[in-house]
Motif scaffolding. Structure first.
Motif, mmCIF file in Angstrom:
data_model
loop_
_atom_site.group_PDB
_atom_site.id
_atom_site.type_symbol
_atom_site.label_atom_id
_atom_site.label_comp_id
_atom_site.label_asym_id
_atom_site.label_seq_id
_atom_site.Cartn_x
_atom_site.Cartn_y
_atom_site.Cartn_z
ATOM 1 N N HIS A 102 -5.714 -10.772 -0.968
ATOM 2 C CA HIS A 102 -6.459 -10.627 -2.361
ATOM 3 C C HIS A 102 -8.109 -11.188 -2.443
ATOM 4 N N ASP A 103 -8.134 -12.053 -1.643
ATOM 5 C CA ASP A 103 -9.524 -12.596 -1.338
ATOM 6 C C ASP A 103 -10.446 -11.532 -0.692
ATOM 7 N N GLU A 104 -9.821 -10.880 0.222
ATOM 8 C CA GLU A 104 -10.764 -9.769 0.966
ATOM 9 C C GLU A 104 -10.812 -8.480 0.413
ATOM 10 N N GLU A 105 -10.057 -8.460 -0.805
ATOM 11 C CA GLU A 105 -10.135 -7.234 -1.869
ATOM 12 C C GLU A 105 -9.611 -6.092 -1.228
ATOM 13 N N THR A 107 -5.921 -2.098 -3.132
ATOM 14 C CA THR A 107 -7.268 -1.404 -3.543
ATOM 15 C C THR A 107 -7.426 0.004 -2.706
ATOM 16 N N LYS A 108 -8.513 0.629 -2.837
ATOM 17 C CA LYS A 108 -8.321 1.849 -2.135
ATOM 18 C C LYS A 108 -8.966 1.419 -0.567
ATOM 19 N N LEU A 109 -9.546 0.489 -0.422
ATOM 20 C CA LEU A 109 -9.846 0.146 0.742
ATOM 21 C C LEU A 109 -8.413 -0.655 1.647
ATOM 22 N N GLY A 110 -7.821 -1.132 0.904
ATOM 23 C CA GLY A 110 -6.395 -1.612 1.392
ATOM 24 C C GLY A 110 -5.408 -0.400 1.940
ATOM 25 N N LYS A 111 -5.397 0.450 1.030
ATOM 26 C CA LYS A 111 -4.404 1.495 1.308
ATOM 27 C C LYS A 111 -4.908 2.334 2.450
ATOM 28 N N ARG A 112 -6.418 2.664 2.532
ATOM 29 C CA ARG A 112 -6.653 3.242 3.522
ATOM 30 C C ARG A 112 -6.618 2.503 5.147
ATOM 31 N N ILE A 113 -6.837 1.133 5.150
ATOM 32 C CA ILE A 113 -6.723 0.365 6.156
ATOM 33 C C ILE A 113 -5.073 0.449 6.641
ATOM 34 N N SER A 114 -4.441 0.262 5.637
ATOM 35 C CA SER A 114 -2.904 0.421 5.999
ATOM 36 C C SER A 114 -2.443 1.862 6.646
ATOM 37 N N GLU A 115 -3.028 2.649 6.026
ATOM 38 C CA GLU A 115 -2.594 4.078 6.485
ATOM 39 C C GLU A 115 -3.217 4.543 7.755
ATOM 40 N N LEU A 116 -4.590 4.017 8.096
ATOM 41 C CA LEU A 116 -5.200 4.062 9.369
ATOM 42 C C LEU A 116 -4.506 3.191 10.468
ATOM 43 N N TYR A 117 -3.457 2.429 10.303
ATOM 44 C CA TYR A 117 -2.665 1.708 11.117
ATOM 45 C C TYR A 117 -3.426 0.787 11.819
ATOM 46 N N ILE A 118 -4.499 0.011 11.292
ATOM 47 C CA ILE A 118 -5.332 -0.779 11.911
ATOM 48 C C ILE A 118 -4.873 -2.246 11.165
ATOM 49 N N ASP A 119 -5.196 -3.418 12.152
ATOM 50 C CA ASP A 119 -5.059 -4.705 11.579
ATOM 51 C C ASP A 119 -5.950 -5.009 10.373
ATOM 52 N N PRO A 120 -5.691 -5.580 9.198
ATOM 53 C CA PRO A 120 -6.354 -5.768 8.253
ATOM 54 C C PRO A 120 -7.671 -6.533 8.622
ATOM 55 N N LEU A 121 -7.515 -7.303 9.702
ATOM 56 C CA LEU A 121 -8.731 -8.072 10.112
ATOM 57 C C LEU A 121 -9.658 -7.348 10.893
ATOM 58 N N SER A 122 -9.259 -6.122 11.304
ATOM 59 C CA SER A 122 -10.011 -5.216 11.837
ATOM 60 C C SER A 122 -10.853 -4.418 10.778
ATOM 61 N N GLY A 123 -10.014 -4.122 9.677
ATOM 62 C CA GLY A 123 -10.892 -3.563 8.502
ATOM 63 C C GLY A 123 -11.751 -4.338 8.067
ATOM 64 N N GLY A 172 2.206 -6.539 -11.586
ATOM 65 C CA GLY A 172 2.423 -6.058 -10.342
ATOM 66 C C GLY A 172 1.201 -6.500 -9.433
ATOM 67 N N ILE A 173 1.340 -6.135 -8.301
ATOM 68 C CA ILE A 173 0.413 -6.135 -7.218
ATOM 69 C C ILE A 173 0.073 -4.656 -6.644
ATOM 70 N N VAL A 174 -1.270 -4.293 -6.472
ATOM 71 C CA VAL A 174 -1.599 -3.008 -6.076
ATOM 72 C C VAL A 174 -2.576 -3.153 -5.070
ATOM 73 N N ALA A 203 0.842 -1.416 -0.070
ATOM 74 C CA ALA A 203 -0.009 0.003 -0.009
ATOM 75 C C ALA A 203 0.838 1.208 -0.212
ATOM 76 N N SER A 204 2.100 1.157 0.748
ATOM 77 C CA SER A 204 3.010 2.303 0.524
ATOM 78 C C SER A 204 4.078 2.505 -0.495
ATOM 79 N N ASP A 205 3.792 1.471 -1.507
ATOM 80 C CA ASP A 205 4.574 1.657 -2.685
ATOM 81 C C ASP A 205 6.041 1.104 -2.333
ATOM 82 N N TYR A 206 6.306 0.239 -1.288
ATOM 83 C CA TYR A 206 7.541 -0.242 -1.201
ATOM 84 C C TYR A 206 8.064 -1.384 -1.963
ATOM 85 N N ALA A 207 6.738 -2.273 -2.477
ATOM 86 C CA ALA A 207 7.165 -3.280 -3.563
ATOM 87 C C ALA A 207 5.798 -3.658 -4.067
ATOM 88 N N HIS A 208 5.928 -4.096 -5.177
ATOM 89 C CA HIS A 208 4.837 -4.331 -5.993
ATOM 90 C C HIS A 208 4.706 -5.551 -6.899
#
Length: 755
Positions: free
Chosen positions: A489-492, A504-520, A500-502, A449-454
């Protein structure tokens, strides 16, 4: 170092370096070399960090970032670094020091204006996720307590932050600090650093085991102490105080820490000391420091709301004793810590977490129990590493010629066991705790999500830089990463775009909000199927269901019926499915714990006092405020995620935004406009509202005299309120000083006339 730095140090009485400091200089810490320094508490590690940071700022034009494991430690380091802020840089500006430990949903671009930045490991991770531009200018990273790589909850974040900074800048200088490390060579190898290991301390540490009236030290020496009571810990404390020392007692639980403090306080009248500068024979310690201790007790009573805990603590402080644990409010802990540092409080009892926190040395450290309760394990022996951290607190520089640490044993066999397995033992090896799916998934998502690897290979390439890959092999973690990528991927949260692997808008926002993807995922799924009735309780129970909310408030048996009734009452509001009580007993018990947490927060925003929450739910102030902080963060996450999940979530966005403020202040909705004014908290806000000033317009129409007449308001706050809302105030009201100010002016005038 520049002369200006030496002048600051000499003004503090520092004219020569301790041996570990001198060795760091010789090994090239001021020449940009990576150094890992493992040396005991009080051996001068912070000074080396200061010199290293200033070298980069004053001569290299760079920035230094100082990583701390705890907010309290970050605040302590911030205060220490501030002494250099009058030093002039080559560009004419002054050295600047900034601190940032909260709000994980921002890049904190204002930190670009600071030369030395103090932060927690988690905040640094968040800043890296937001790709803060000023991070490019960091040329040195200082890592405090590097041995916490071994800690399951905090270690992986520190590991990722260091790996990321090394990825950012291959030439970044790393200075890693620790008191106790076994496999120092391995950690130094990962960091490409030289390592310095020393046992040198400014004062000698005597470690031993006490059995009844005798201490046996690690060197074989023995010492008898007087048995004045049947309690070994009390006898050791009395012995220490009579010789002018302070005692720090480590207890295994909060309850034991409180109990020990009460036991010690009941014997403080036995301590007699010579009265300074007098021929009067002796005076009790309590009498001699009565005035100073009364002031400290008053501070505790004034710190926050009136509670039974505050009363109890103040009473102990009047005897020169206090306890310290996570159930106290932050303000109470700060007062206790400062009182102990100032040598007013003579005996402090604490849970072991204090050993990892702020610097509170004592002449004598007494470890009451080497066992600690672990969920699922019962009472389990603590690691040697934890013992060494506690023992290392013994010895006060400038006050003591030696420090003394003892473990209390109950039998001769236990004394032999403790001597061999703790006093004479080496601390355990430090191992990476990264390769756990629950921990790793948030870091895999942030890497994308932070574009360190794709690509998969780029992701593997980053994780090859971790301590885990250094200790084991990247192949050992690749299977876990692959599983996490499928899950994301399954959780979109991610998708494949070309090669490449990118995110989603949801994944990027969850990462920026600093919460566990499972919480998201839990939040997303809940908001996609809103309940029949959306209320405050709906969102409070939802955040209690996320893994980021922290430990569940375990319900007591006596609370079960009350919680089950609450579930029935709130069922139409719930966003989370109720587990089958009979099919999944553990899951149902956890669910009731989440309901309890939601009820605590709901009661708080209905303006219940801390005392009422303690009485009704047995929630101590420190636990309450940690729950509040987590709740604010997760409610903010809901507010930001709701529009991303679905446009129709405007109602959720508005409610979560309102709840962030209400949970923060502990207020009903009607108080929000009033409490938004600076200087008006929940208590004053309610006083003002109940007096009839229920809107900002009401306050505009109110006179200074009307507001000043209210309890807890006063002239200064009344004027401040009027200034903020732009209400009409007569010129005389602005110009007329308070009675105290008038008296001060009269005194000054008399002084000028006499002159």
């Amino acid at each position: 170092m520049p002369e200006s730095v030496r002048e600051v140090l000499q003004a503090q009485g520092i004219c020569e370096l301790f041996p570990p400091q001198a060795e760091c200089i010789r090994e090239g810490v001021l020449e940009g070399k990576n150094i890992l320094l493992a040396s005991p508490t009080a051996s001068g590690k912070t000074l080396i960090a200061e010199l290293c940071a200033l070298k980069h700022v004053l001569e290299g034009g760079g920035k230094a970032i100082y990583l701390c494991p705890l907010r309290a430690l970050a605040s302590e380091k911030f205060e220490e670094f501030k002494k250099y802020t009058n030093i002039q840089k080559p560009d004419g500006g002054k050295v600047s020091v900034g601190i940032s430990t909260g709000d994980f949903d921002t890049a904190d671009n204002w930190l670009a204006n600071y030369d030395i930045i103090i932060t927690t490991n988690e905040k640094a991770d968040s800043l890296l996720r937001h790709r803060a531009e000023w991070i490019d200018n960091i040329s040195a990273v200082i890592v405090d307590e590097i041995h916490l790589l071994n800690e399951a909850s905090r270690g992986p974040t520190l590991e990722i932050v260091l790996a990321r900074l090394m990825q950012y800048n291959a030439n970044i200088q790393i200075l890693a600090l620790s008191a106790t490390i076994n496999n120092v060579d391995e950690i130094a190898g990962w960091l490409n650093a030289k390592y310095i290991v020393t046992n040198w301390r400014p004062i000698n540490l005597k470690e031993g085991v006490i059995l009844q009236d005798e201490i046996q030290y690690r060197e074989g020496e023995r010492r008898k102490i007087e048995q004045e009571t049947r309690i070994t810990t009390i006898n050791m404390v009395l012995n220490t105080l009579r010789n002018g020392g302070q005692a720090l007692i480590f207890a295994s639980t909060r309850k034991n820490a409180v109990s020990a403090a009460k036991q010690v306080a009941s014997h403080m009248d036995k301590i007699l000391v010579p009265k300074s500068g007098s021929k009067i024979v002796k005076k009790s310690l309590e009498e001699q420091t009565k005035g100073a201790l009364e002031k400290e007790a008053h501070k505790i009573l004034e710190a926050g709301e009136h509670t039974q805990i505050g009363e109890e603590l103040a009473g102990l402080v009047r005897c020169g004793v206090a306890y310290h644990h996570a159930g106290l409010s932050g303000a109470q802990r700060t007062i206790i810590e400062q009182g102990f540092k100032d040598r007013k409080i003579k005996v402090l009892t604490a849970t072991p977490t204090l050993a990892w926190g702020v610097n509170l040395p004592a002449r004598t450290v007494i470890i009451q129990d080497y066992r600690r309760f672990e969920a699922g394990l019962g009472n389990y022996p603590i690691p040697v590493l934890d013992y060494k951290q506690m023992a290392g607190r013994a010895g006060r520089p400038k006050y003591d010629k030696f420090g003394e640490s003892v473990i209390v044993a109950k039998t001769a066999d236990e004394a032999d066991f403790v001597m061999e397995n703790y006093v004479l033992a080496k601390p355990e090896r430090i191992w990476s705790r990264l390769a756990v799916e629950k921990i790793l998934r948030t870091h895999v998502l942030s890497t994308i999500a932070s574009d360190y690897a794709h690509t998969k290979e780029e992701i593997y390439e980053f994780f090859r830089k971790t301590f885990y890959a250094y200790q084991y092999d990247i192949k050992a973690i690749q299977n876990v990463i692959s599983k996490i990528l499928r899950f994301l991927h399954d959780e979109e949260m991610i998708y494949v775009a070309g090669d490449g692997i990118v995110a989603t808008k949801l994944g990027k926002r969850i990462s920026e909000l600093y919460i566990d993807p499972l919480s998201g995922i839990i939040i997303r799924d809940a908001l996609q199927s809103k309940p029949a009735l959306l209320t405050e309780f709906s969102l409070l129970q939802l955040i209690a269901h996320t893994p980021d909310m922290g430990p569940i408030m375990r319900p007591y048996q006596r609370e079960m019926e009350k919680l089950e009734i609450a579930v029935e009452e709130h069922q139409p509001e719930l966003l989370v499915e109720i587990p089958n009580q009979h099919g999944d007993h553990i899951g149902y018990a956890d669910f009731l714990g989440e309901v309890k947490m939601a009820m605590v927060l709901n009661t708080w925003i209905e303006e219940a006092t801390e005392e009422k929450l303690l009485e009704h739910f047995n929630v101590q102030p420190g636990d309450l405020y940690r729950t509040i902080e987590s709740a604010k963060w997760l409610l903010h996450a809901i507010e930001r995620l709701a529009p991303v999940i679905a446009d129709k979530n405007k109602e959720v966005t508005a409610l979560s935004s309102e709840l962030v403020e209400r949970v923060s202040m502990g207020i009903k909705q009607e108080l929000m406009p009033i409490v938004a004014l600076e200087g008006v908290g929940r208590v004053r806000g309610r006083i003002i509202f109940n007096a009839g000033f229920q809107t900002v317009e009401d306050l505009k129409q109110a006179s200074i005299e009307e507001l000043t007449a209210l309890p807890s308001v006063g002239p200064r706050l009344a004027k401040k309120i009027k200034e903020q809302i732009g209400g009409y105030v007569k010129k005389d009201d602005w110009d007329s000083p308070s009675p105290a100010a008038k008296a001060s002016q009269e005194i000054q005038q008399r002084g000028l006339l006499e002159f």
